[in-house]
Design a protein around this motif. Structure first.
Motif, PDB file in Angstrom:
ATOM      1  N   GLN A  23       0.861  -1.181   0.000  1.00 39.10           N
ATOM      2  CA  GLN A  23       0.000   0.000   0.000  1.00 39.10           C
ATOM      3  C   GLN A  23       0.901   1.236   0.000  1.00 39.10           C
ATOM      4  N   TRP A  24       1.522   1.434  -1.143  1.00 42.27           N
ATOM      5  CA  TRP A  24       2.589   2.429  -1.238  1.00 42.27           C
ATOM      6  C   TRP A  24       2.084   3.857  -1.071  1.00 42.27           C
ATOM      7  N   ASP A  25       0.809   4.099  -1.387  1.00 47.76           N
ATOM      8  CA  ASP A  25       0.298   5.457  -1.259  1.00 47.76           C
ATOM      9  C   ASP A  25       0.222   5.908   0.201  1.00 47.76           C
ATOM     10  N   ARG A  26       0.155   4.958   1.131  1.00 47.97           N
ATOM     11  CA  ARG A  26       0.089   5.319   2.546  1.00 47.97           C
ATOM     12  C   ARG A  26       1.450   5.662   3.136  1.00 47.97           C
ATOM     13  N   VAL A  27       2.503   5.170   2.530  1.00 52.25           N
ATOM     14  CA  VAL A  27       3.845   5.359   3.099  1.00 52.25           C
ATOM     15  C   VAL A  27       4.196   6.837   3.237  1.00 52.25           C
ATOM     16  N   PRO A  28       4.090   7.656   2.166  1.00 57.16           N
ATOM     17  CA  PRO A  28       4.442   9.076   2.337  1.00 57.16           C
ATOM     18  C   PRO A  28       3.538   9.802   3.323  1.00 57.16           C
ATOM     19  N   GLU A  29       2.269   9.404   3.421  1.00 55.26           N
ATOM     20  CA  GLU A  29       1.378  10.051   4.382  1.00 55.26           C
ATOM     21  C   GLU A  29       1.839   9.803   5.812  1.00 55.26           C
ATOM     22  N   LEU A  30       2.157   8.549   6.122  1.00 54.78           N
ATOM     23  CA  LEU A  30       2.591   8.211   7.473  1.00 54.78           C
ATOM     24  C   LEU A  30       3.958   8.820   7.779  1.00 54.78           C
ATOM     25  N   GLU A  31       4.846   8.818   6.806  1.00 57.06           N
ATOM     26  CA  GLU A  31       6.173   9.405   7.016  1.00 57.06           C
ATOM     27  C   GLU A  31       6.072  10.916   7.213  1.00 57.06           C
ATOM     28  N   ALA A  32       5.132  11.562   6.522  1.00 56.73           N
ATOM     29  CA  ALA A  32       4.960  13.011   6.696  1.00 56.73           C
ATOM     30  C   ALA A  32       4.425  13.332   8.094  1.00 56.73           C
ATOM     31  N   ILE A  33       3.512  12.498   8.594  1.00 56.55           N
ATOM     32  CA  ILE A  33       3.028  12.705   9.963  1.00 56.55           C
ATOM     33  C   ILE A  33       4.181  12.553  10.953  1.00 56.55           C
ATOM     34  N   ALA A  34       5.016  11.524  10.741  1.00 59.73           N
ATOM     35  CA  ALA A  34       6.159  11.309  11.628  1.00 59.73           C
ATOM     36  C   ALA A  34       7.114  12.501  11.572  1.00 59.73           C
ATOM     37  N   PHE A  35       7.324  13.051  10.381  1.00 59.15           N
ATOM     38  CA  PHE A  35       8.186  14.231  10.240  1.00 59.15           C
ATOM     39  C   PHE A  35       7.614  15.396  11.045  1.00 59.15           C
ATOM     40  N   ARG A  36       6.289  15.596  10.958  1.00 56.98           N
ATOM     41  CA  ARG A  36       5.664  16.689  11.716  1.00 56.98           C
ATOM     42  C   ARG A  36       5.834  16.474  13.219  1.00 56.98           C
ATOM     43  N   LEU A  37       5.633  15.243  13.703  1.00 59.42           N
ATOM     44  CA  LEU A  37       5.760  14.992  15.133  1.00 59.42           C
ATOM     45  C   LEU A  37       7.202  15.163  15.612  1.00 59.42           C
ATOM     46  N   HIS A  38       8.165  14.703  14.813  1.00 58.23           N
ATOM     47  CA  HIS A  38       9.570  14.916  15.175  1.00 58.23           C
ATOM     48  C   HIS A  38       9.895  16.407  15.270  1.00 58.23           C
ATOM     49  N   SER A  39       9.168  17.230  14.517  1.00 52.45           N
ATOM     50  CA  SER A  39       9.481  18.660  14.452  1.00 52.45           C
ATOM     51  C   SER A  39       9.140  19.403  15.726  1.00 52.45           C
ATOM     52  N   TYR A  40       8.392  18.777  16.630  1.00 56.60           N
ATOM     53  CA  TYR A  40       8.146  19.422  17.918  1.00 56.60           C
ATOM     54  C   TYR A  40       9.417  19.458  18.773  1.00 56.60           C
ATOM     55  N   THR A  41      10.370  18.595  18.465  1.00 53.71           N
ATOM     56  CA  THR A  41      11.595  18.534  19.271  1.00 53.71           C
ATOM     57  C   THR A  41      12.868  18.714  18.454  1.00 53.71           C
ATOM     58  N   GLU A  42      12.810  18.528  17.136  1.00 57.79           N
ATOM     59  CA  GLU A  42      14.012  18.610  16.310  1.00 57.79           C
ATOM     60  C   GLU A  42      14.091  19.961  15.607  1.00 57.79           C
ATOM     61  N   ASP A  43      15.317  20.404  15.331  1.00 55.73           N
ATOM     62  CA  ASP A  43      15.476  21.690  14.655  1.00 55.73           C
ATOM     63  C   ASP A  43      15.650  21.487  13.151  1.00 55.73           C
ATOM     64  N   LEU A  44      15.995  22.568  12.456  1.00 54.33           N
ATOM     65  CA  LEU A  44      16.095  22.536  10.998  1.00 54.33           C
ATOM     66  C   LEU A  44      17.261  21.690  10.524  1.00 54.33           C
TER      67      LEU A  44
END
Length: 372
Positions: A209-230
């Motif tokens: 289900q390849w279409d779901r992979v970028p969606e889930l990875e983008a959510i993970a990127f957003r959540l990491h951004s609460y603690t990670e910098d640029l």
């Protein structure tokens, strides 16, 4: 004529010197319907108004005395819990909340919700509604639970149970993983949310289900951004490619918010302007762009120029109309606004924090209070 609940609510509002459109967190049309008696507010809404109006909540308790049916209903559930009849607790507790949700006192509602959570914790293997329950049926029950307003922790427990009870090869299993991540995030438990997302990415790849992979990875990127910098992320290169290549509006939104948090933490106004240009250029949908850009523009106006009004206006607009326009993401846009206001010491946060804290506690999302 005896005083009604609506009359008492209006009196408390006027004593606070507020117009209907100045009450944070409540749409003017909703407040008007409560004060006129056309609709009856839930006790949790009355508690929020009591905090805003700075009055004792007991002012309104005469209108919320549990009736005999409610007392009998709770006693019935507690008796079932004492005998370990968790299926009855779930079935009848669920029906109780459906029947009484408009006028049930907060203490009664909370007790029923505790019993539902205990039923899931004590016997997670049990179908709870019926012993022969399919995953798709349980997902429909979860949607009903969400519509009843059950808290994030209770909902997360439900999806943990589904993940343990059903085989991962079921085609709907990804919905379990995705919802578990959503409610873990709402609880403020980002570590657990990221764990669910990682499992979801692996599941999606294994089941093609390849279409779901970028969606889930983008959510993970957003959540990491609460603690990670640029860090070394290139705004001209990598980010532009991420935003433009996929064409998925959900991916676009999560990536943009993730980069917005990282840029905010870096205090890089040049990068913020560049992100806005790239985001507009790569938005491929005919619908309006989600309101993240307006929120961060308002936050930057306070941080850079000490102009408080844009963020105050954005919060007021979001509380009045945001849930209608962006219902699925309403709570986490509100959360981001509160975090931005807290971190930049916006003057409005002194008042916002009071009712926002109550909102988080009421919805079992109070893990986010540790961020402010």
């Amino acid at each position: 004529m005896s005083e009604t609940l609506g009359m008492r609510l209006k009196k408390a509002r006027l004593a606070r010197g507020l117009r209907q459109n100045q009450v944070p967190g409540i749409a003017q049309s909703t407040l008007a319907s409560w004060e006129s008696g056309r609709r009856w507010p839930k006790w949790s809404d009355v508690l929020r108004l009591a905090e805003i109006y700075r009055v004792d909540p007991t002012t309104f308790t005469p209108f919320y005395t549990p009736d005999a049916g409610q007392f009998a209903g709770v006693r019935h559930l507690e008796d079932a819990a004492r005998t370990g009849d968790w299926a009855t607790v779930w079935q009848d507790g669920y029906r109780f909340l459906q029947r009484h949700r408009q006028k049930v006192p907060l203490a009664v509602y909370s007790r029923v919700e505790q019993l539902l959570a205990q039923a899931m914790a004590e016997q997670p293997w049990l179908g709870l509604v019926r012993r022969q329950q399919t995953l798709d049926e349980e997902l429909r029950v979860a949607a009903a639970m969400h519509n009843l307003g059950l808290g994030a922790r209770t909902m997360h427990q439900w999806f943990v149970r589904l993940a343990q009870q059903y085989a991962p090869d079921h085609p709907s299993y990804i919905k379990v993983l995705n919802n578990a991540a959503i409610y873990a995030e709402r609880m403020g438990d980002l570590t657990t949310a990221l764990q669910w997302l990682a499992v979801g990415v692996n599941w999606s790849k294994a089941h093609h289900q390849w279409d779901r992979v970028p969606e889930l990875e983008a959510i993970a990127f957003r959540l990491h951004s609460y603690t990670e910098d640029l860090g070394n992320l290139g705004l001209q290169g990598q980010m532009c490619g991420e935003l433009a290549d996929d064409g998925n509006t959900f991916v676009h939104e999560d990536l943009c918010i993730g980069y917005s948090w990282r840029i905010w933490r870096a205090k890089d106004t040049t990068a913020w302007k560049r992100l806005k240009t790239l985001a507009i250029k790569t938005w491929l949908d005919d619908s309006p762009m989600p309101p993240w850009m307006a929120l961060w523009d308002a936050a930057w106006a306070w941080r850079q120029r000490r102009v408080a009004k844009p963020l105050s206006d954005w919060v007021a607009w979001w509380l009045a109309d945001g849930e209608t326009l962006w219902r699925a993401h309403w709570d986490w846009y509100l959360r981001d606004a509160m975090l931005l206001a807290a971190q930049s010491q916006h003057p409005g946060f002194t008042e916002w924090r009071h009712w926002w804290s109550h909102y988080l506690q009421q919805h079992q999302e109070d893990g986010w209070l540790t961020w402010v």
